[in-house]
Scaffold this active site. Sequence first.
Site, PDB file in Angstrom:
ATOM      1  N   ASN A 102       0.809  -1.226   0.000  1.00 41.97           N
ATOM      2  CA  ASN A 102       0.000   0.000   0.000  1.00 41.97           C
ATOM      3  C   ASN A 102       0.846   1.282   0.000  1.00 41.97           C
ATOM      4  O   ASN A 102       0.391   2.306  -0.492  1.00 41.97           O
ATOM      5  CB  ASN A 102      -1.034  -0.012   1.131  1.00 41.97           C
ATOM      6  CG  ASN A 102      -0.439  -0.130   2.489  1.00 41.97           C
ATOM      7  OD1 ASN A 102       0.745  -0.459   2.645  1.00 41.97           O
ATOM      8  ND2 ASN A 102      -1.231   0.131   3.512  1.00 41.97           N
TER       9      ASN A 102
ATOM     10  N   GLU B 251       4.538  -3.749  12.374  1.00 38.61           N
ATOM     11  CA  GLU B 251       3.519  -2.727  12.099  1.00 38.61           C
ATOM     12  C   GLU B 251       2.386  -3.445  11.378  1.00 38.61           C
ATOM     13  O   GLU B 251       2.519  -3.760  10.193  1.00 38.61           O
ATOM     14  CB  GLU B 251       4.099  -1.616  11.220  1.00 38.61           C
ATOM     15  CG  GLU B 251       5.211  -0.810  11.871  1.00 38.61           C
ATOM     16  CD  GLU B 251       4.747   0.017  13.059  1.00 38.61           C
ATOM     17  OE1 GLU B 251       3.532   0.236  13.206  1.00 38.61           O
ATOM     18  OE2 GLU B 251       5.612   0.419  13.853  1.00 38.61           O
TER      19      GLU B 251
ATOM     20  N   CYS C  28      -3.388   1.332   6.717  1.00 38.01           N
ATOM     21  CA  CYS C  28      -3.642   0.768   8.050  1.00 38.01           C
ATOM     22  C   CYS C  28      -4.234   1.843   8.962  1.00 38.01           C
ATOM     23  O   CYS C  28      -4.885   1.532   9.948  1.00 38.01           O
ATOM     24  CB  CYS C  28      -2.348   0.232   8.634  1.00 38.01           C
ATOM     25  SG  CYS C  28      -1.037   1.456   8.579  1.00 38.01           S
TER      26      CYS C  28
ATOM     27  N   GLU D  85       7.993   3.006  14.682  1.00 37.89           N
ATOM     28  CA  GLU D  85       8.831   3.473  13.574  1.00 37.89           C
ATOM     29  C   GLU D  85       8.765   4.995  13.517  1.00 37.89           C
ATOM     30  O   GLU D  85       7.705   5.578  13.740  1.00 37.89           O
ATOM     31  CB  GLU D  85       8.340   2.877  12.252  1.00 37.89           C
ATOM     32  CG  GLU D  85       8.554   1.366  12.204  1.00 37.89           C
ATOM     33  CD  GLU D  85       8.327   0.760  10.830  1.00 37.89           C
ATOM     34  OE1 GLU D  85       7.414   1.200  10.110  1.00 37.89           O
ATOM     35  OE2 GLU D  85       9.069  -0.170  10.483  1.00 37.89           O
TER      36      GLU D  85
HETATM   37  P1  NAP Z   1       0.491  -8.889   3.761  1.00 39.10           P
HETATM   38  O1  NAP Z   1      -0.268  -9.837   2.932  1.00 39.10           O
HETATM   39  O2  NAP Z   1       0.695  -9.212   5.184  1.00 39.10           O
HETATM   40  O3  NAP Z   1       1.888  -8.694   3.010  1.00 39.10           O
HETATM   41  C1  NAP Z   1       2.883  -7.846   3.500  1.00 39.10           C
HETATM   42  C2  NAP Z   1       4.235  -8.386   3.110  1.00 39.10           C
HETATM   43  O4  NAP Z   1       4.407  -9.669   3.713  1.00 39.10           O
HETATM   44  C3  NAP Z   1       4.418  -8.583   1.613  1.00 39.10           C
HETATM   45  O5  NAP Z   1       5.757  -8.295   1.274  1.00 39.10           O
HETATM   46  C4  NAP Z   1       4.169 -10.079   1.447  1.00 39.10           C
HETATM   47  O6  NAP Z   1       4.813 -10.641   0.341  1.00 39.10           O
HETATM   48  C5  NAP Z   1       4.778 -10.596   2.730  1.00 39.10           C
HETATM   49  N1  NAP Z   1       4.310 -11.930   3.098  1.00 39.10           N
HETATM   50  C6  NAP Z   1       3.128 -12.525   2.791  1.00 39.10           C
HETATM   51  N2  NAP Z   1       3.095 -13.770   3.336  1.00 39.10           N
HETATM   52  C7  NAP Z   1       4.270 -13.951   3.968  1.00 39.10           C
HETATM   53  C8  NAP Z   1       4.826 -15.033   4.725  1.00 39.10           C
HETATM   54  N3  NAP Z   1       4.183 -16.177   4.910  1.00 39.10           N
HETATM   55  N4  NAP Z   1       6.064 -14.886   5.233  1.00 39.10           N
HETATM   56  C9  NAP Z   1       6.744 -13.734   5.042  1.00 39.10           C
HETATM   57  N5  NAP Z   1       6.266 -12.679   4.355  1.00 39.10           N
HETATM   58  C10 NAP Z   1       5.042 -12.785   3.827  1.00 39.10           C
HETATM   59  O7  NAP Z   1      -0.140  -7.445   3.786  1.00 39.10           O
HETATM   60  P2  NAP Z   1      -0.589  -6.546   2.560  1.00 39.10           P
HETATM   61  O8  NAP Z   1      -1.864  -7.100   2.055  1.00 39.10           O
HETATM   62  O9  NAP Z   1       0.543  -6.375   1.605  1.00 39.10           O
HETATM   63  O10 NAP Z   1      -0.788  -5.148   3.276  1.00 39.10           O
HETATM   64  C11 NAP Z   1      -1.961  -4.810   3.907  1.00 39.10           C
HETATM   65  C12 NAP Z   1      -1.843  -4.967   5.400  1.00 39.10           C
HETATM   66  O11 NAP Z   1      -0.738  -4.232   5.888  1.00 39.10           O
HETATM   67  C13 NAP Z   1      -3.053  -4.394   6.116  1.00 39.10           C
HETATM   68  O12 NAP Z   1      -3.460  -5.253   7.146  1.00 39.10           O
HETATM   69  C14 NAP Z   1      -2.540  -3.086   6.702  1.00 39.10           C
HETATM   70  O13 NAP Z   1      -3.250  -2.639   7.822  1.00 39.10           O
HETATM   71  C15 NAP Z   1      -1.135  -3.443   7.001  1.00 39.10           C
HETATM   72  N6  NAP Z   1      -0.300  -2.237   7.101  1.00 39.10           N
HETATM   73  C16 NAP Z   1       0.116  -1.844   8.324  1.00 39.10           C
HETATM   74  C17 NAP Z   1       0.881  -0.694   8.457  1.00 39.10           C
HETATM   75  C18 NAP Z   1       1.346  -0.247   9.811  1.00 39.10           C
HETATM   76  O14 NAP Z   1       2.247   0.571   9.850  1.00 39.10           O
HETATM   77  N7  NAP Z   1       0.795  -0.734  10.908  1.00 39.10           N
HETATM   78  C19 NAP Z   1       1.215   0.049   7.329  1.00 39.10           C
HETATM   79  C20 NAP Z   1       0.771  -0.374   6.094  1.00 39.10           C
HETATM   80  C21 NAP Z   1       0.011  -1.532   5.993  1.00 39.10           C
HETATM   81  P3  NAP Z   1       4.003 -10.975  -1.009  1.00 39.10           P
HETATM   82  O15 NAP Z   1       3.535  -9.681  -1.517  1.00 39.10           O
HETATM   83  O16 NAP Z   1       5.003 -11.618  -1.861  1.00 39.10           O
HETATM   84  O17 NAP Z   1       2.878 -11.877  -0.605  1.00 39.10           O
END
Ligand code: NAP
Length: 476
Positions: free
Chosen positions: A150, A249, A283, A457
């Site tokens: 995102n 995060e 998020c 962060e």
């Molecule tokens: P995600 O599915 O958790 O993916 C995030 C990262 O993790 C991607 O690089 C993904 O790689 C990787 N990943 C996926 N499965 C993994 C595994 N089994 N082992 C290691 N890495 C793995 O999240 P998203 O859909 O990209 O992002 C949305 C989420 O992020 C939302 O829940 C949002 O709230 C959260 N977010 C939080 C913050 C914060 O600061 N708190 C900021 C931004 C977003 P691939 O793309 O290759 O699957």
Amino acid sequence: MKFTDLYINGSWTKGASGERFDVINPATEEVLASVASADIADADAALDAAEAAMKGWAARTPRERSEVLRKAWELMTARRDEFAHYMTLENGKAGADAKGEATYAAEFFRWFAEEAVRADGMMTHAPASGARIMVQHKPAGLAVLVTPWNYPAAMGTRKIAPALAAGCGVVIKPASETPLTMLALMPLLEEAGVPPGLVNVLPSSKTGSLVDHMLHDPRVRVVSFTGSTGVGQKLLKSAANQVLKPAMELGGNAPVVVFEDADMDTAIEGTMLAKMRNLGEACTAANRIYVHESIADEFTKRLTERMSALKVGDGTDPSVDVGPLVNVDTRDKVAEFVADAVKKGAKIECGGTTPDGKGFYYPPTVLSNVPENAECVRDEIFGPVAAIQTFKDQEEVIARANDTEYGLVAYVFSEDFKRALQVCERLDYGMVGLNRGLVSDPAAPFGGMKQSGLGREGGHEGMLEFMETQYISASW
Ligand code: NAP
């Protein structure tokens, strides 16, 4: 696109397996680039490079590290539009969102250039023995960074900049939907003076096994992750094996509380920002909007006017306010949240229909009368849907706002500061926006409570996530 291979030890490589995967432009559904996919052997090579580079980097003076980071800020700021363009292409975000992110991402280099020279320690007398207690901070070691789609630039620089400021080497695994922005950043870091090997980028279609392998490498000491709570939980389990220092995060479910004494203009402006920044794919996005029943009609009418006026389209068109969602699954999930809420009694004030044609578009949507059992009240919507509920009194709304396993950010609108601050303190959230719809700031500690994460962060805390505290007990 120019940079589509793996970046290891300051060089571009097609990777051990030679495999590649496609990155899709969400506005057109066309293939934007074919990107090299990292394998275990590439992860080992990247860790070797980071380990070798880190020795010399950690030995440099804080001022020298600071000046490289400062240069990175200058270069990225000068090339803001170029990075914004990459993000629009691979993520879909509209021009203003993309430029805003590029600026925000660059600011982490400036902030941590300033923090690099402030890893303060302390010295005191031990009360009983009279020995000296000396406390200092040391680089924690190699860091594995995993980032979401995102914010393709900022979620990376928010980790890279403090890691480098602290003296650590890193391997970064960007999201598969959006690896191009992070790859494009690497020549800029070279130009800024980051030595080869200190920062390595490994896009991969085998994410789970690749990251798990790195977290089991005894040289790695830190895992810093931004993404969903589910994946964060998996990484915490992997990190337990070597007792890594985790920074997590994770997801959010942000409440917005608009009291009857709020300034209506401020509340509408703040809610628009909290909801529509990055078209709701954040998020920090406003997920549950609680409005006092006495002002709910006016608030809903005004928010609906503002949401309906937004122009949806391909983010490369500068007149567009709202681009497509990142992929078809995200778009369909948003549509399902709306259908579920409507089935349970919510009313659509505007939007609410998935358009035909190419691109993962969903219109800005306002739902009123959203029932407490709607799925969008429990889960992150991650899209341009404003879900409005009403409340009667302060105690009730505090309880409802806190009734979630998440605790990232909440927003409060009230002109009575005594009341507003009392409410802020009772909200179980790592961050609160008071009469503001935006809390993200490189100078502030960003992070959540409960299942929204561990660690912070940005701010002074950000660099400490990449440092260990050492205490020396000394007599002389
Ligand atoms: P995600 O599915 O958790 O993916 C995030 C990262 O993790 C991607 O690089 C993904 O790689 C990787 N990943 C996926 N499965 C993994 C595994 N089994 N082992 C290691 N890495 C793995 O999240 P998203 O859909 O990209 O992002 C949305 C989420 O992020 C939302 O829940 C949002 O709230 C959260 N977010 C939080 C913050 C914060 O600061 N708190 C900021 C931004 C977003 P691939 O793309 O290759 O699957």
